[in-house]
Design an enzyme around this catalytic site. Structure first.
Site, mmCIF file in Angstrom:
data_model
loop_
_atom_site.group_PDB
_atom_site.id
_atom_site.type_symbol
_atom_site.label_atom_id
_atom_site.label_comp_id
_atom_site.label_asym_id
_atom_site.label_seq_id
_atom_site.Cartn_x
_atom_site.Cartn_y
_atom_site.Cartn_z
ATOM 1 N N LYS A 1 1.332 -5.711 14.109
ATOM 2 C CA LYS A 1 2.065 -6.980 13.975
ATOM 3 C C LYS A 1 2.840 -7.062 12.660
ATOM 4 O O LYS A 1 4.002 -7.426 12.639
ATOM 5 C CB LYS A 1 1.104 -8.186 13.993
ATOM 6 C CG LYS A 1 0.487 -8.488 15.317
ATOM 7 C CD LYS A 1 -0.203 -9.847 15.297
ATOM 8 C CE LYS A 1 -1.244 -10.012 14.207
ATOM 9 N NZ LYS A 1 -2.395 -9.134 14.281
ATOM 10 N N ARG B 1 -4.404 -18.353 15.593
ATOM 11 C CA ARG B 1 -5.469 -17.392 15.905
ATOM 12 C C ARG B 1 -6.592 -18.049 16.707
ATOM 13 O O ARG B 1 -7.565 -17.378 17.030
ATOM 14 C CB ARG B 1 -6.048 -16.852 14.600
ATOM 15 C CG ARG B 1 -5.677 -15.423 14.270
ATOM 16 C CD ARG B 1 -6.300 -15.113 12.930
ATOM 17 N NE ARG B 1 -6.409 -13.722 12.621
ATOM 18 C CZ ARG B 1 -5.518 -13.003 11.964
ATOM 19 N NH1 ARG B 1 -4.375 -13.546 11.615
ATOM 20 N NH2 ARG B 1 -5.755 -11.753 11.665
ATOM 21 N N ARG C 1 -5.124 2.410 6.620
ATOM 22 C CA ARG C 1 -3.951 1.628 6.200
ATOM 23 C C ARG C 1 -3.880 1.455 4.675
ATOM 24 O O ARG C 1 -4.872 1.189 4.025
ATOM 25 C CB ARG C 1 -4.051 0.256 6.871
ATOM 26 C CG ARG C 1 -2.971 -0.701 6.454
ATOM 27 C CD ARG C 1 -2.832 -1.801 7.437
ATOM 28 N NE ARG C 1 -3.821 -2.848 7.273
ATOM 29 C CZ ARG C 1 -3.829 -3.973 8.007
ATOM 30 N NH1 ARG C 1 -2.912 -4.140 8.937
ATOM 31 N NH2 ARG C 1 -4.740 -4.879 7.813
ATOM 32 N N ARG D 1 -6.818 -2.661 1.478
ATOM 33 C CA ARG D 1 -7.336 -4.028 1.528
ATOM 34 C C ARG D 1 -8.851 -4.012 1.664
ATOM 35 O O ARG D 1 -9.401 -3.204 2.394
ATOM 36 C CB ARG D 1 -6.718 -4.768 2.727
ATOM 37 C CG ARG D 1 -5.424 -5.466 2.382
ATOM 38 C CD ARG D 1 -4.709 -5.921 3.602
ATOM 39 N NE ARG D 1 -5.546 -6.656 4.546
ATOM 40 C CZ ARG D 1 -5.077 -7.203 5.678
ATOM 41 N NH1 ARG D 1 -3.812 -7.100 5.975
ATOM 42 N NH2 ARG D 1 -5.880 -7.847 6.492
ATOM 43 N N ARG E 1 -13.815 -8.069 12.299
ATOM 44 C CA ARG E 1 -12.494 -8.683 12.557
ATOM 45 C C ARG E 1 -12.081 -8.489 14.014
ATOM 46 O O ARG E 1 -11.515 -9.388 14.626
ATOM 47 C CB ARG E 1 -11.437 -8.077 11.627
ATOM 48 C CG ARG E 1 -11.478 -8.695 10.238
ATOM 49 C CD ARG E 1 -10.767 -7.830 9.227
ATOM 50 N NE ARG E 1 -9.355 -7.653 9.498
ATOM 51 C CZ ARG E 1 -8.625 -6.667 8.996
ATOM 52 N NH1 ARG E 1 -9.185 -5.773 8.210
ATOM 53 N NH2 ARG E 1 -7.352 -6.590 9.265
#
Ligand code: ADP
Length: 216
Positions: free
Chosen positions: A15, A90, A129, A162, A173
């Site tokens: 996203k 969300r 990531r 992160r 998550r």
């Protein structure tokens, strides 16, 4: 009439990467709830301190706090023509609030591209990531490595992993996504707004699919 796009999909579906490309293409303001929280955390605001306690556990920040933050952001002048929402809503409570909020600006949600992704792909993408400190540009150590390790190709700032991209938090998550956010797929499908895109495709192909939906 302003145009509002809600980008839907699990964490790691791409996203953020796509939102940046689409915002550039359409000229719409890019509103990432995750980036707004991270900015507040960096600036040590009260909102940031509260949000941090949920984010590091992989939980959602409470609806009232999140909705208030998005309301403020949508009221800024750069959202006059609309916005691209990335990471919000969300929950169905947030989706209902968004409809009310946009009505205040004489708008409504116009498009909901949904980027899908399988659980194994999502875990692999999130744990590899690397994010740029200055502007949140996203890289992946295997699939989209920066030219120089640890340095953003686009603005030269430092890349970091992160805290919520650690394995245990990533799994939580994804669980939270399936219980709280995935019901929005049906929510927007029932309203005739949803278009599904296969997020397992290369970045360029996902982007092309997205643009063709927005051109319709
Ligand atoms: P990703 O899409 O990669 O999971 P984000 O950067 O969008 O990550 O969000 C990071 C975290 O910020 C989420 O795990 C959640 O704790 C919090 N967050 C972001 N958007 C929302 C939202 N709309 N409602 C509640 N919490 C949110």
């Amino acid at each position: 009439m302003p145009t509002y796009i809600v980008l839907l999909g699990p964490p790691g579906a791409g996203k953020g990467t796509q939102a940046k490309l689409i915002a550039e293409f359409t000229g719409l303001a890019h509103i990432s709830s995750g980036d707004l929280f991270r900015e507040n955390i960096k600036n040590e605001t009260e909102l940031g301190k509260l949000a941090q306690s949920f984010i590091i556990k992989g939980e959602l920040v409470p609806d009232d706090v999140t909705i208030g933050m998005i309301r403020d952001r949508l009221s800024r002048p750069d959202c006059k023509g609309g916005a691209l929402l990335d990471g919000f809503p969300r929950t169905t409570v947030q989706a209902d609030s968004l409809a009310g909020l946009l009505a205040e600006f004489d708008g409504k949600v116009n498009y909901v591209p949904y980027i899908s992704g399988s659980e194994s792909t999502l875990i692999e993408r999130l744990s590899g990531r690397w994010t740029c400190k200055a502007q949140g540009h996203i890289f992946h150590e295997k699939h989209n490595p920066p030219q120089r390790t640890g340095v953003c190709d686009l603005d030269g700032s430092q890349l970091y992993q992160r805290e919520d991209d650690k394995a245990e938090t990533v799994i939580r998550r994804i669980q939270v996504y399936f219980t709280k956010t995935a019901p929005l797929i049906t929510y927007y499908r029932e309203r005739g707004l949803l278009s599904e895109i296969d997020g397992a495709q290369p970045v360029g192909k996902v982007n092309a699919d997205l643009l063709s939906i927005l051109r319709q």
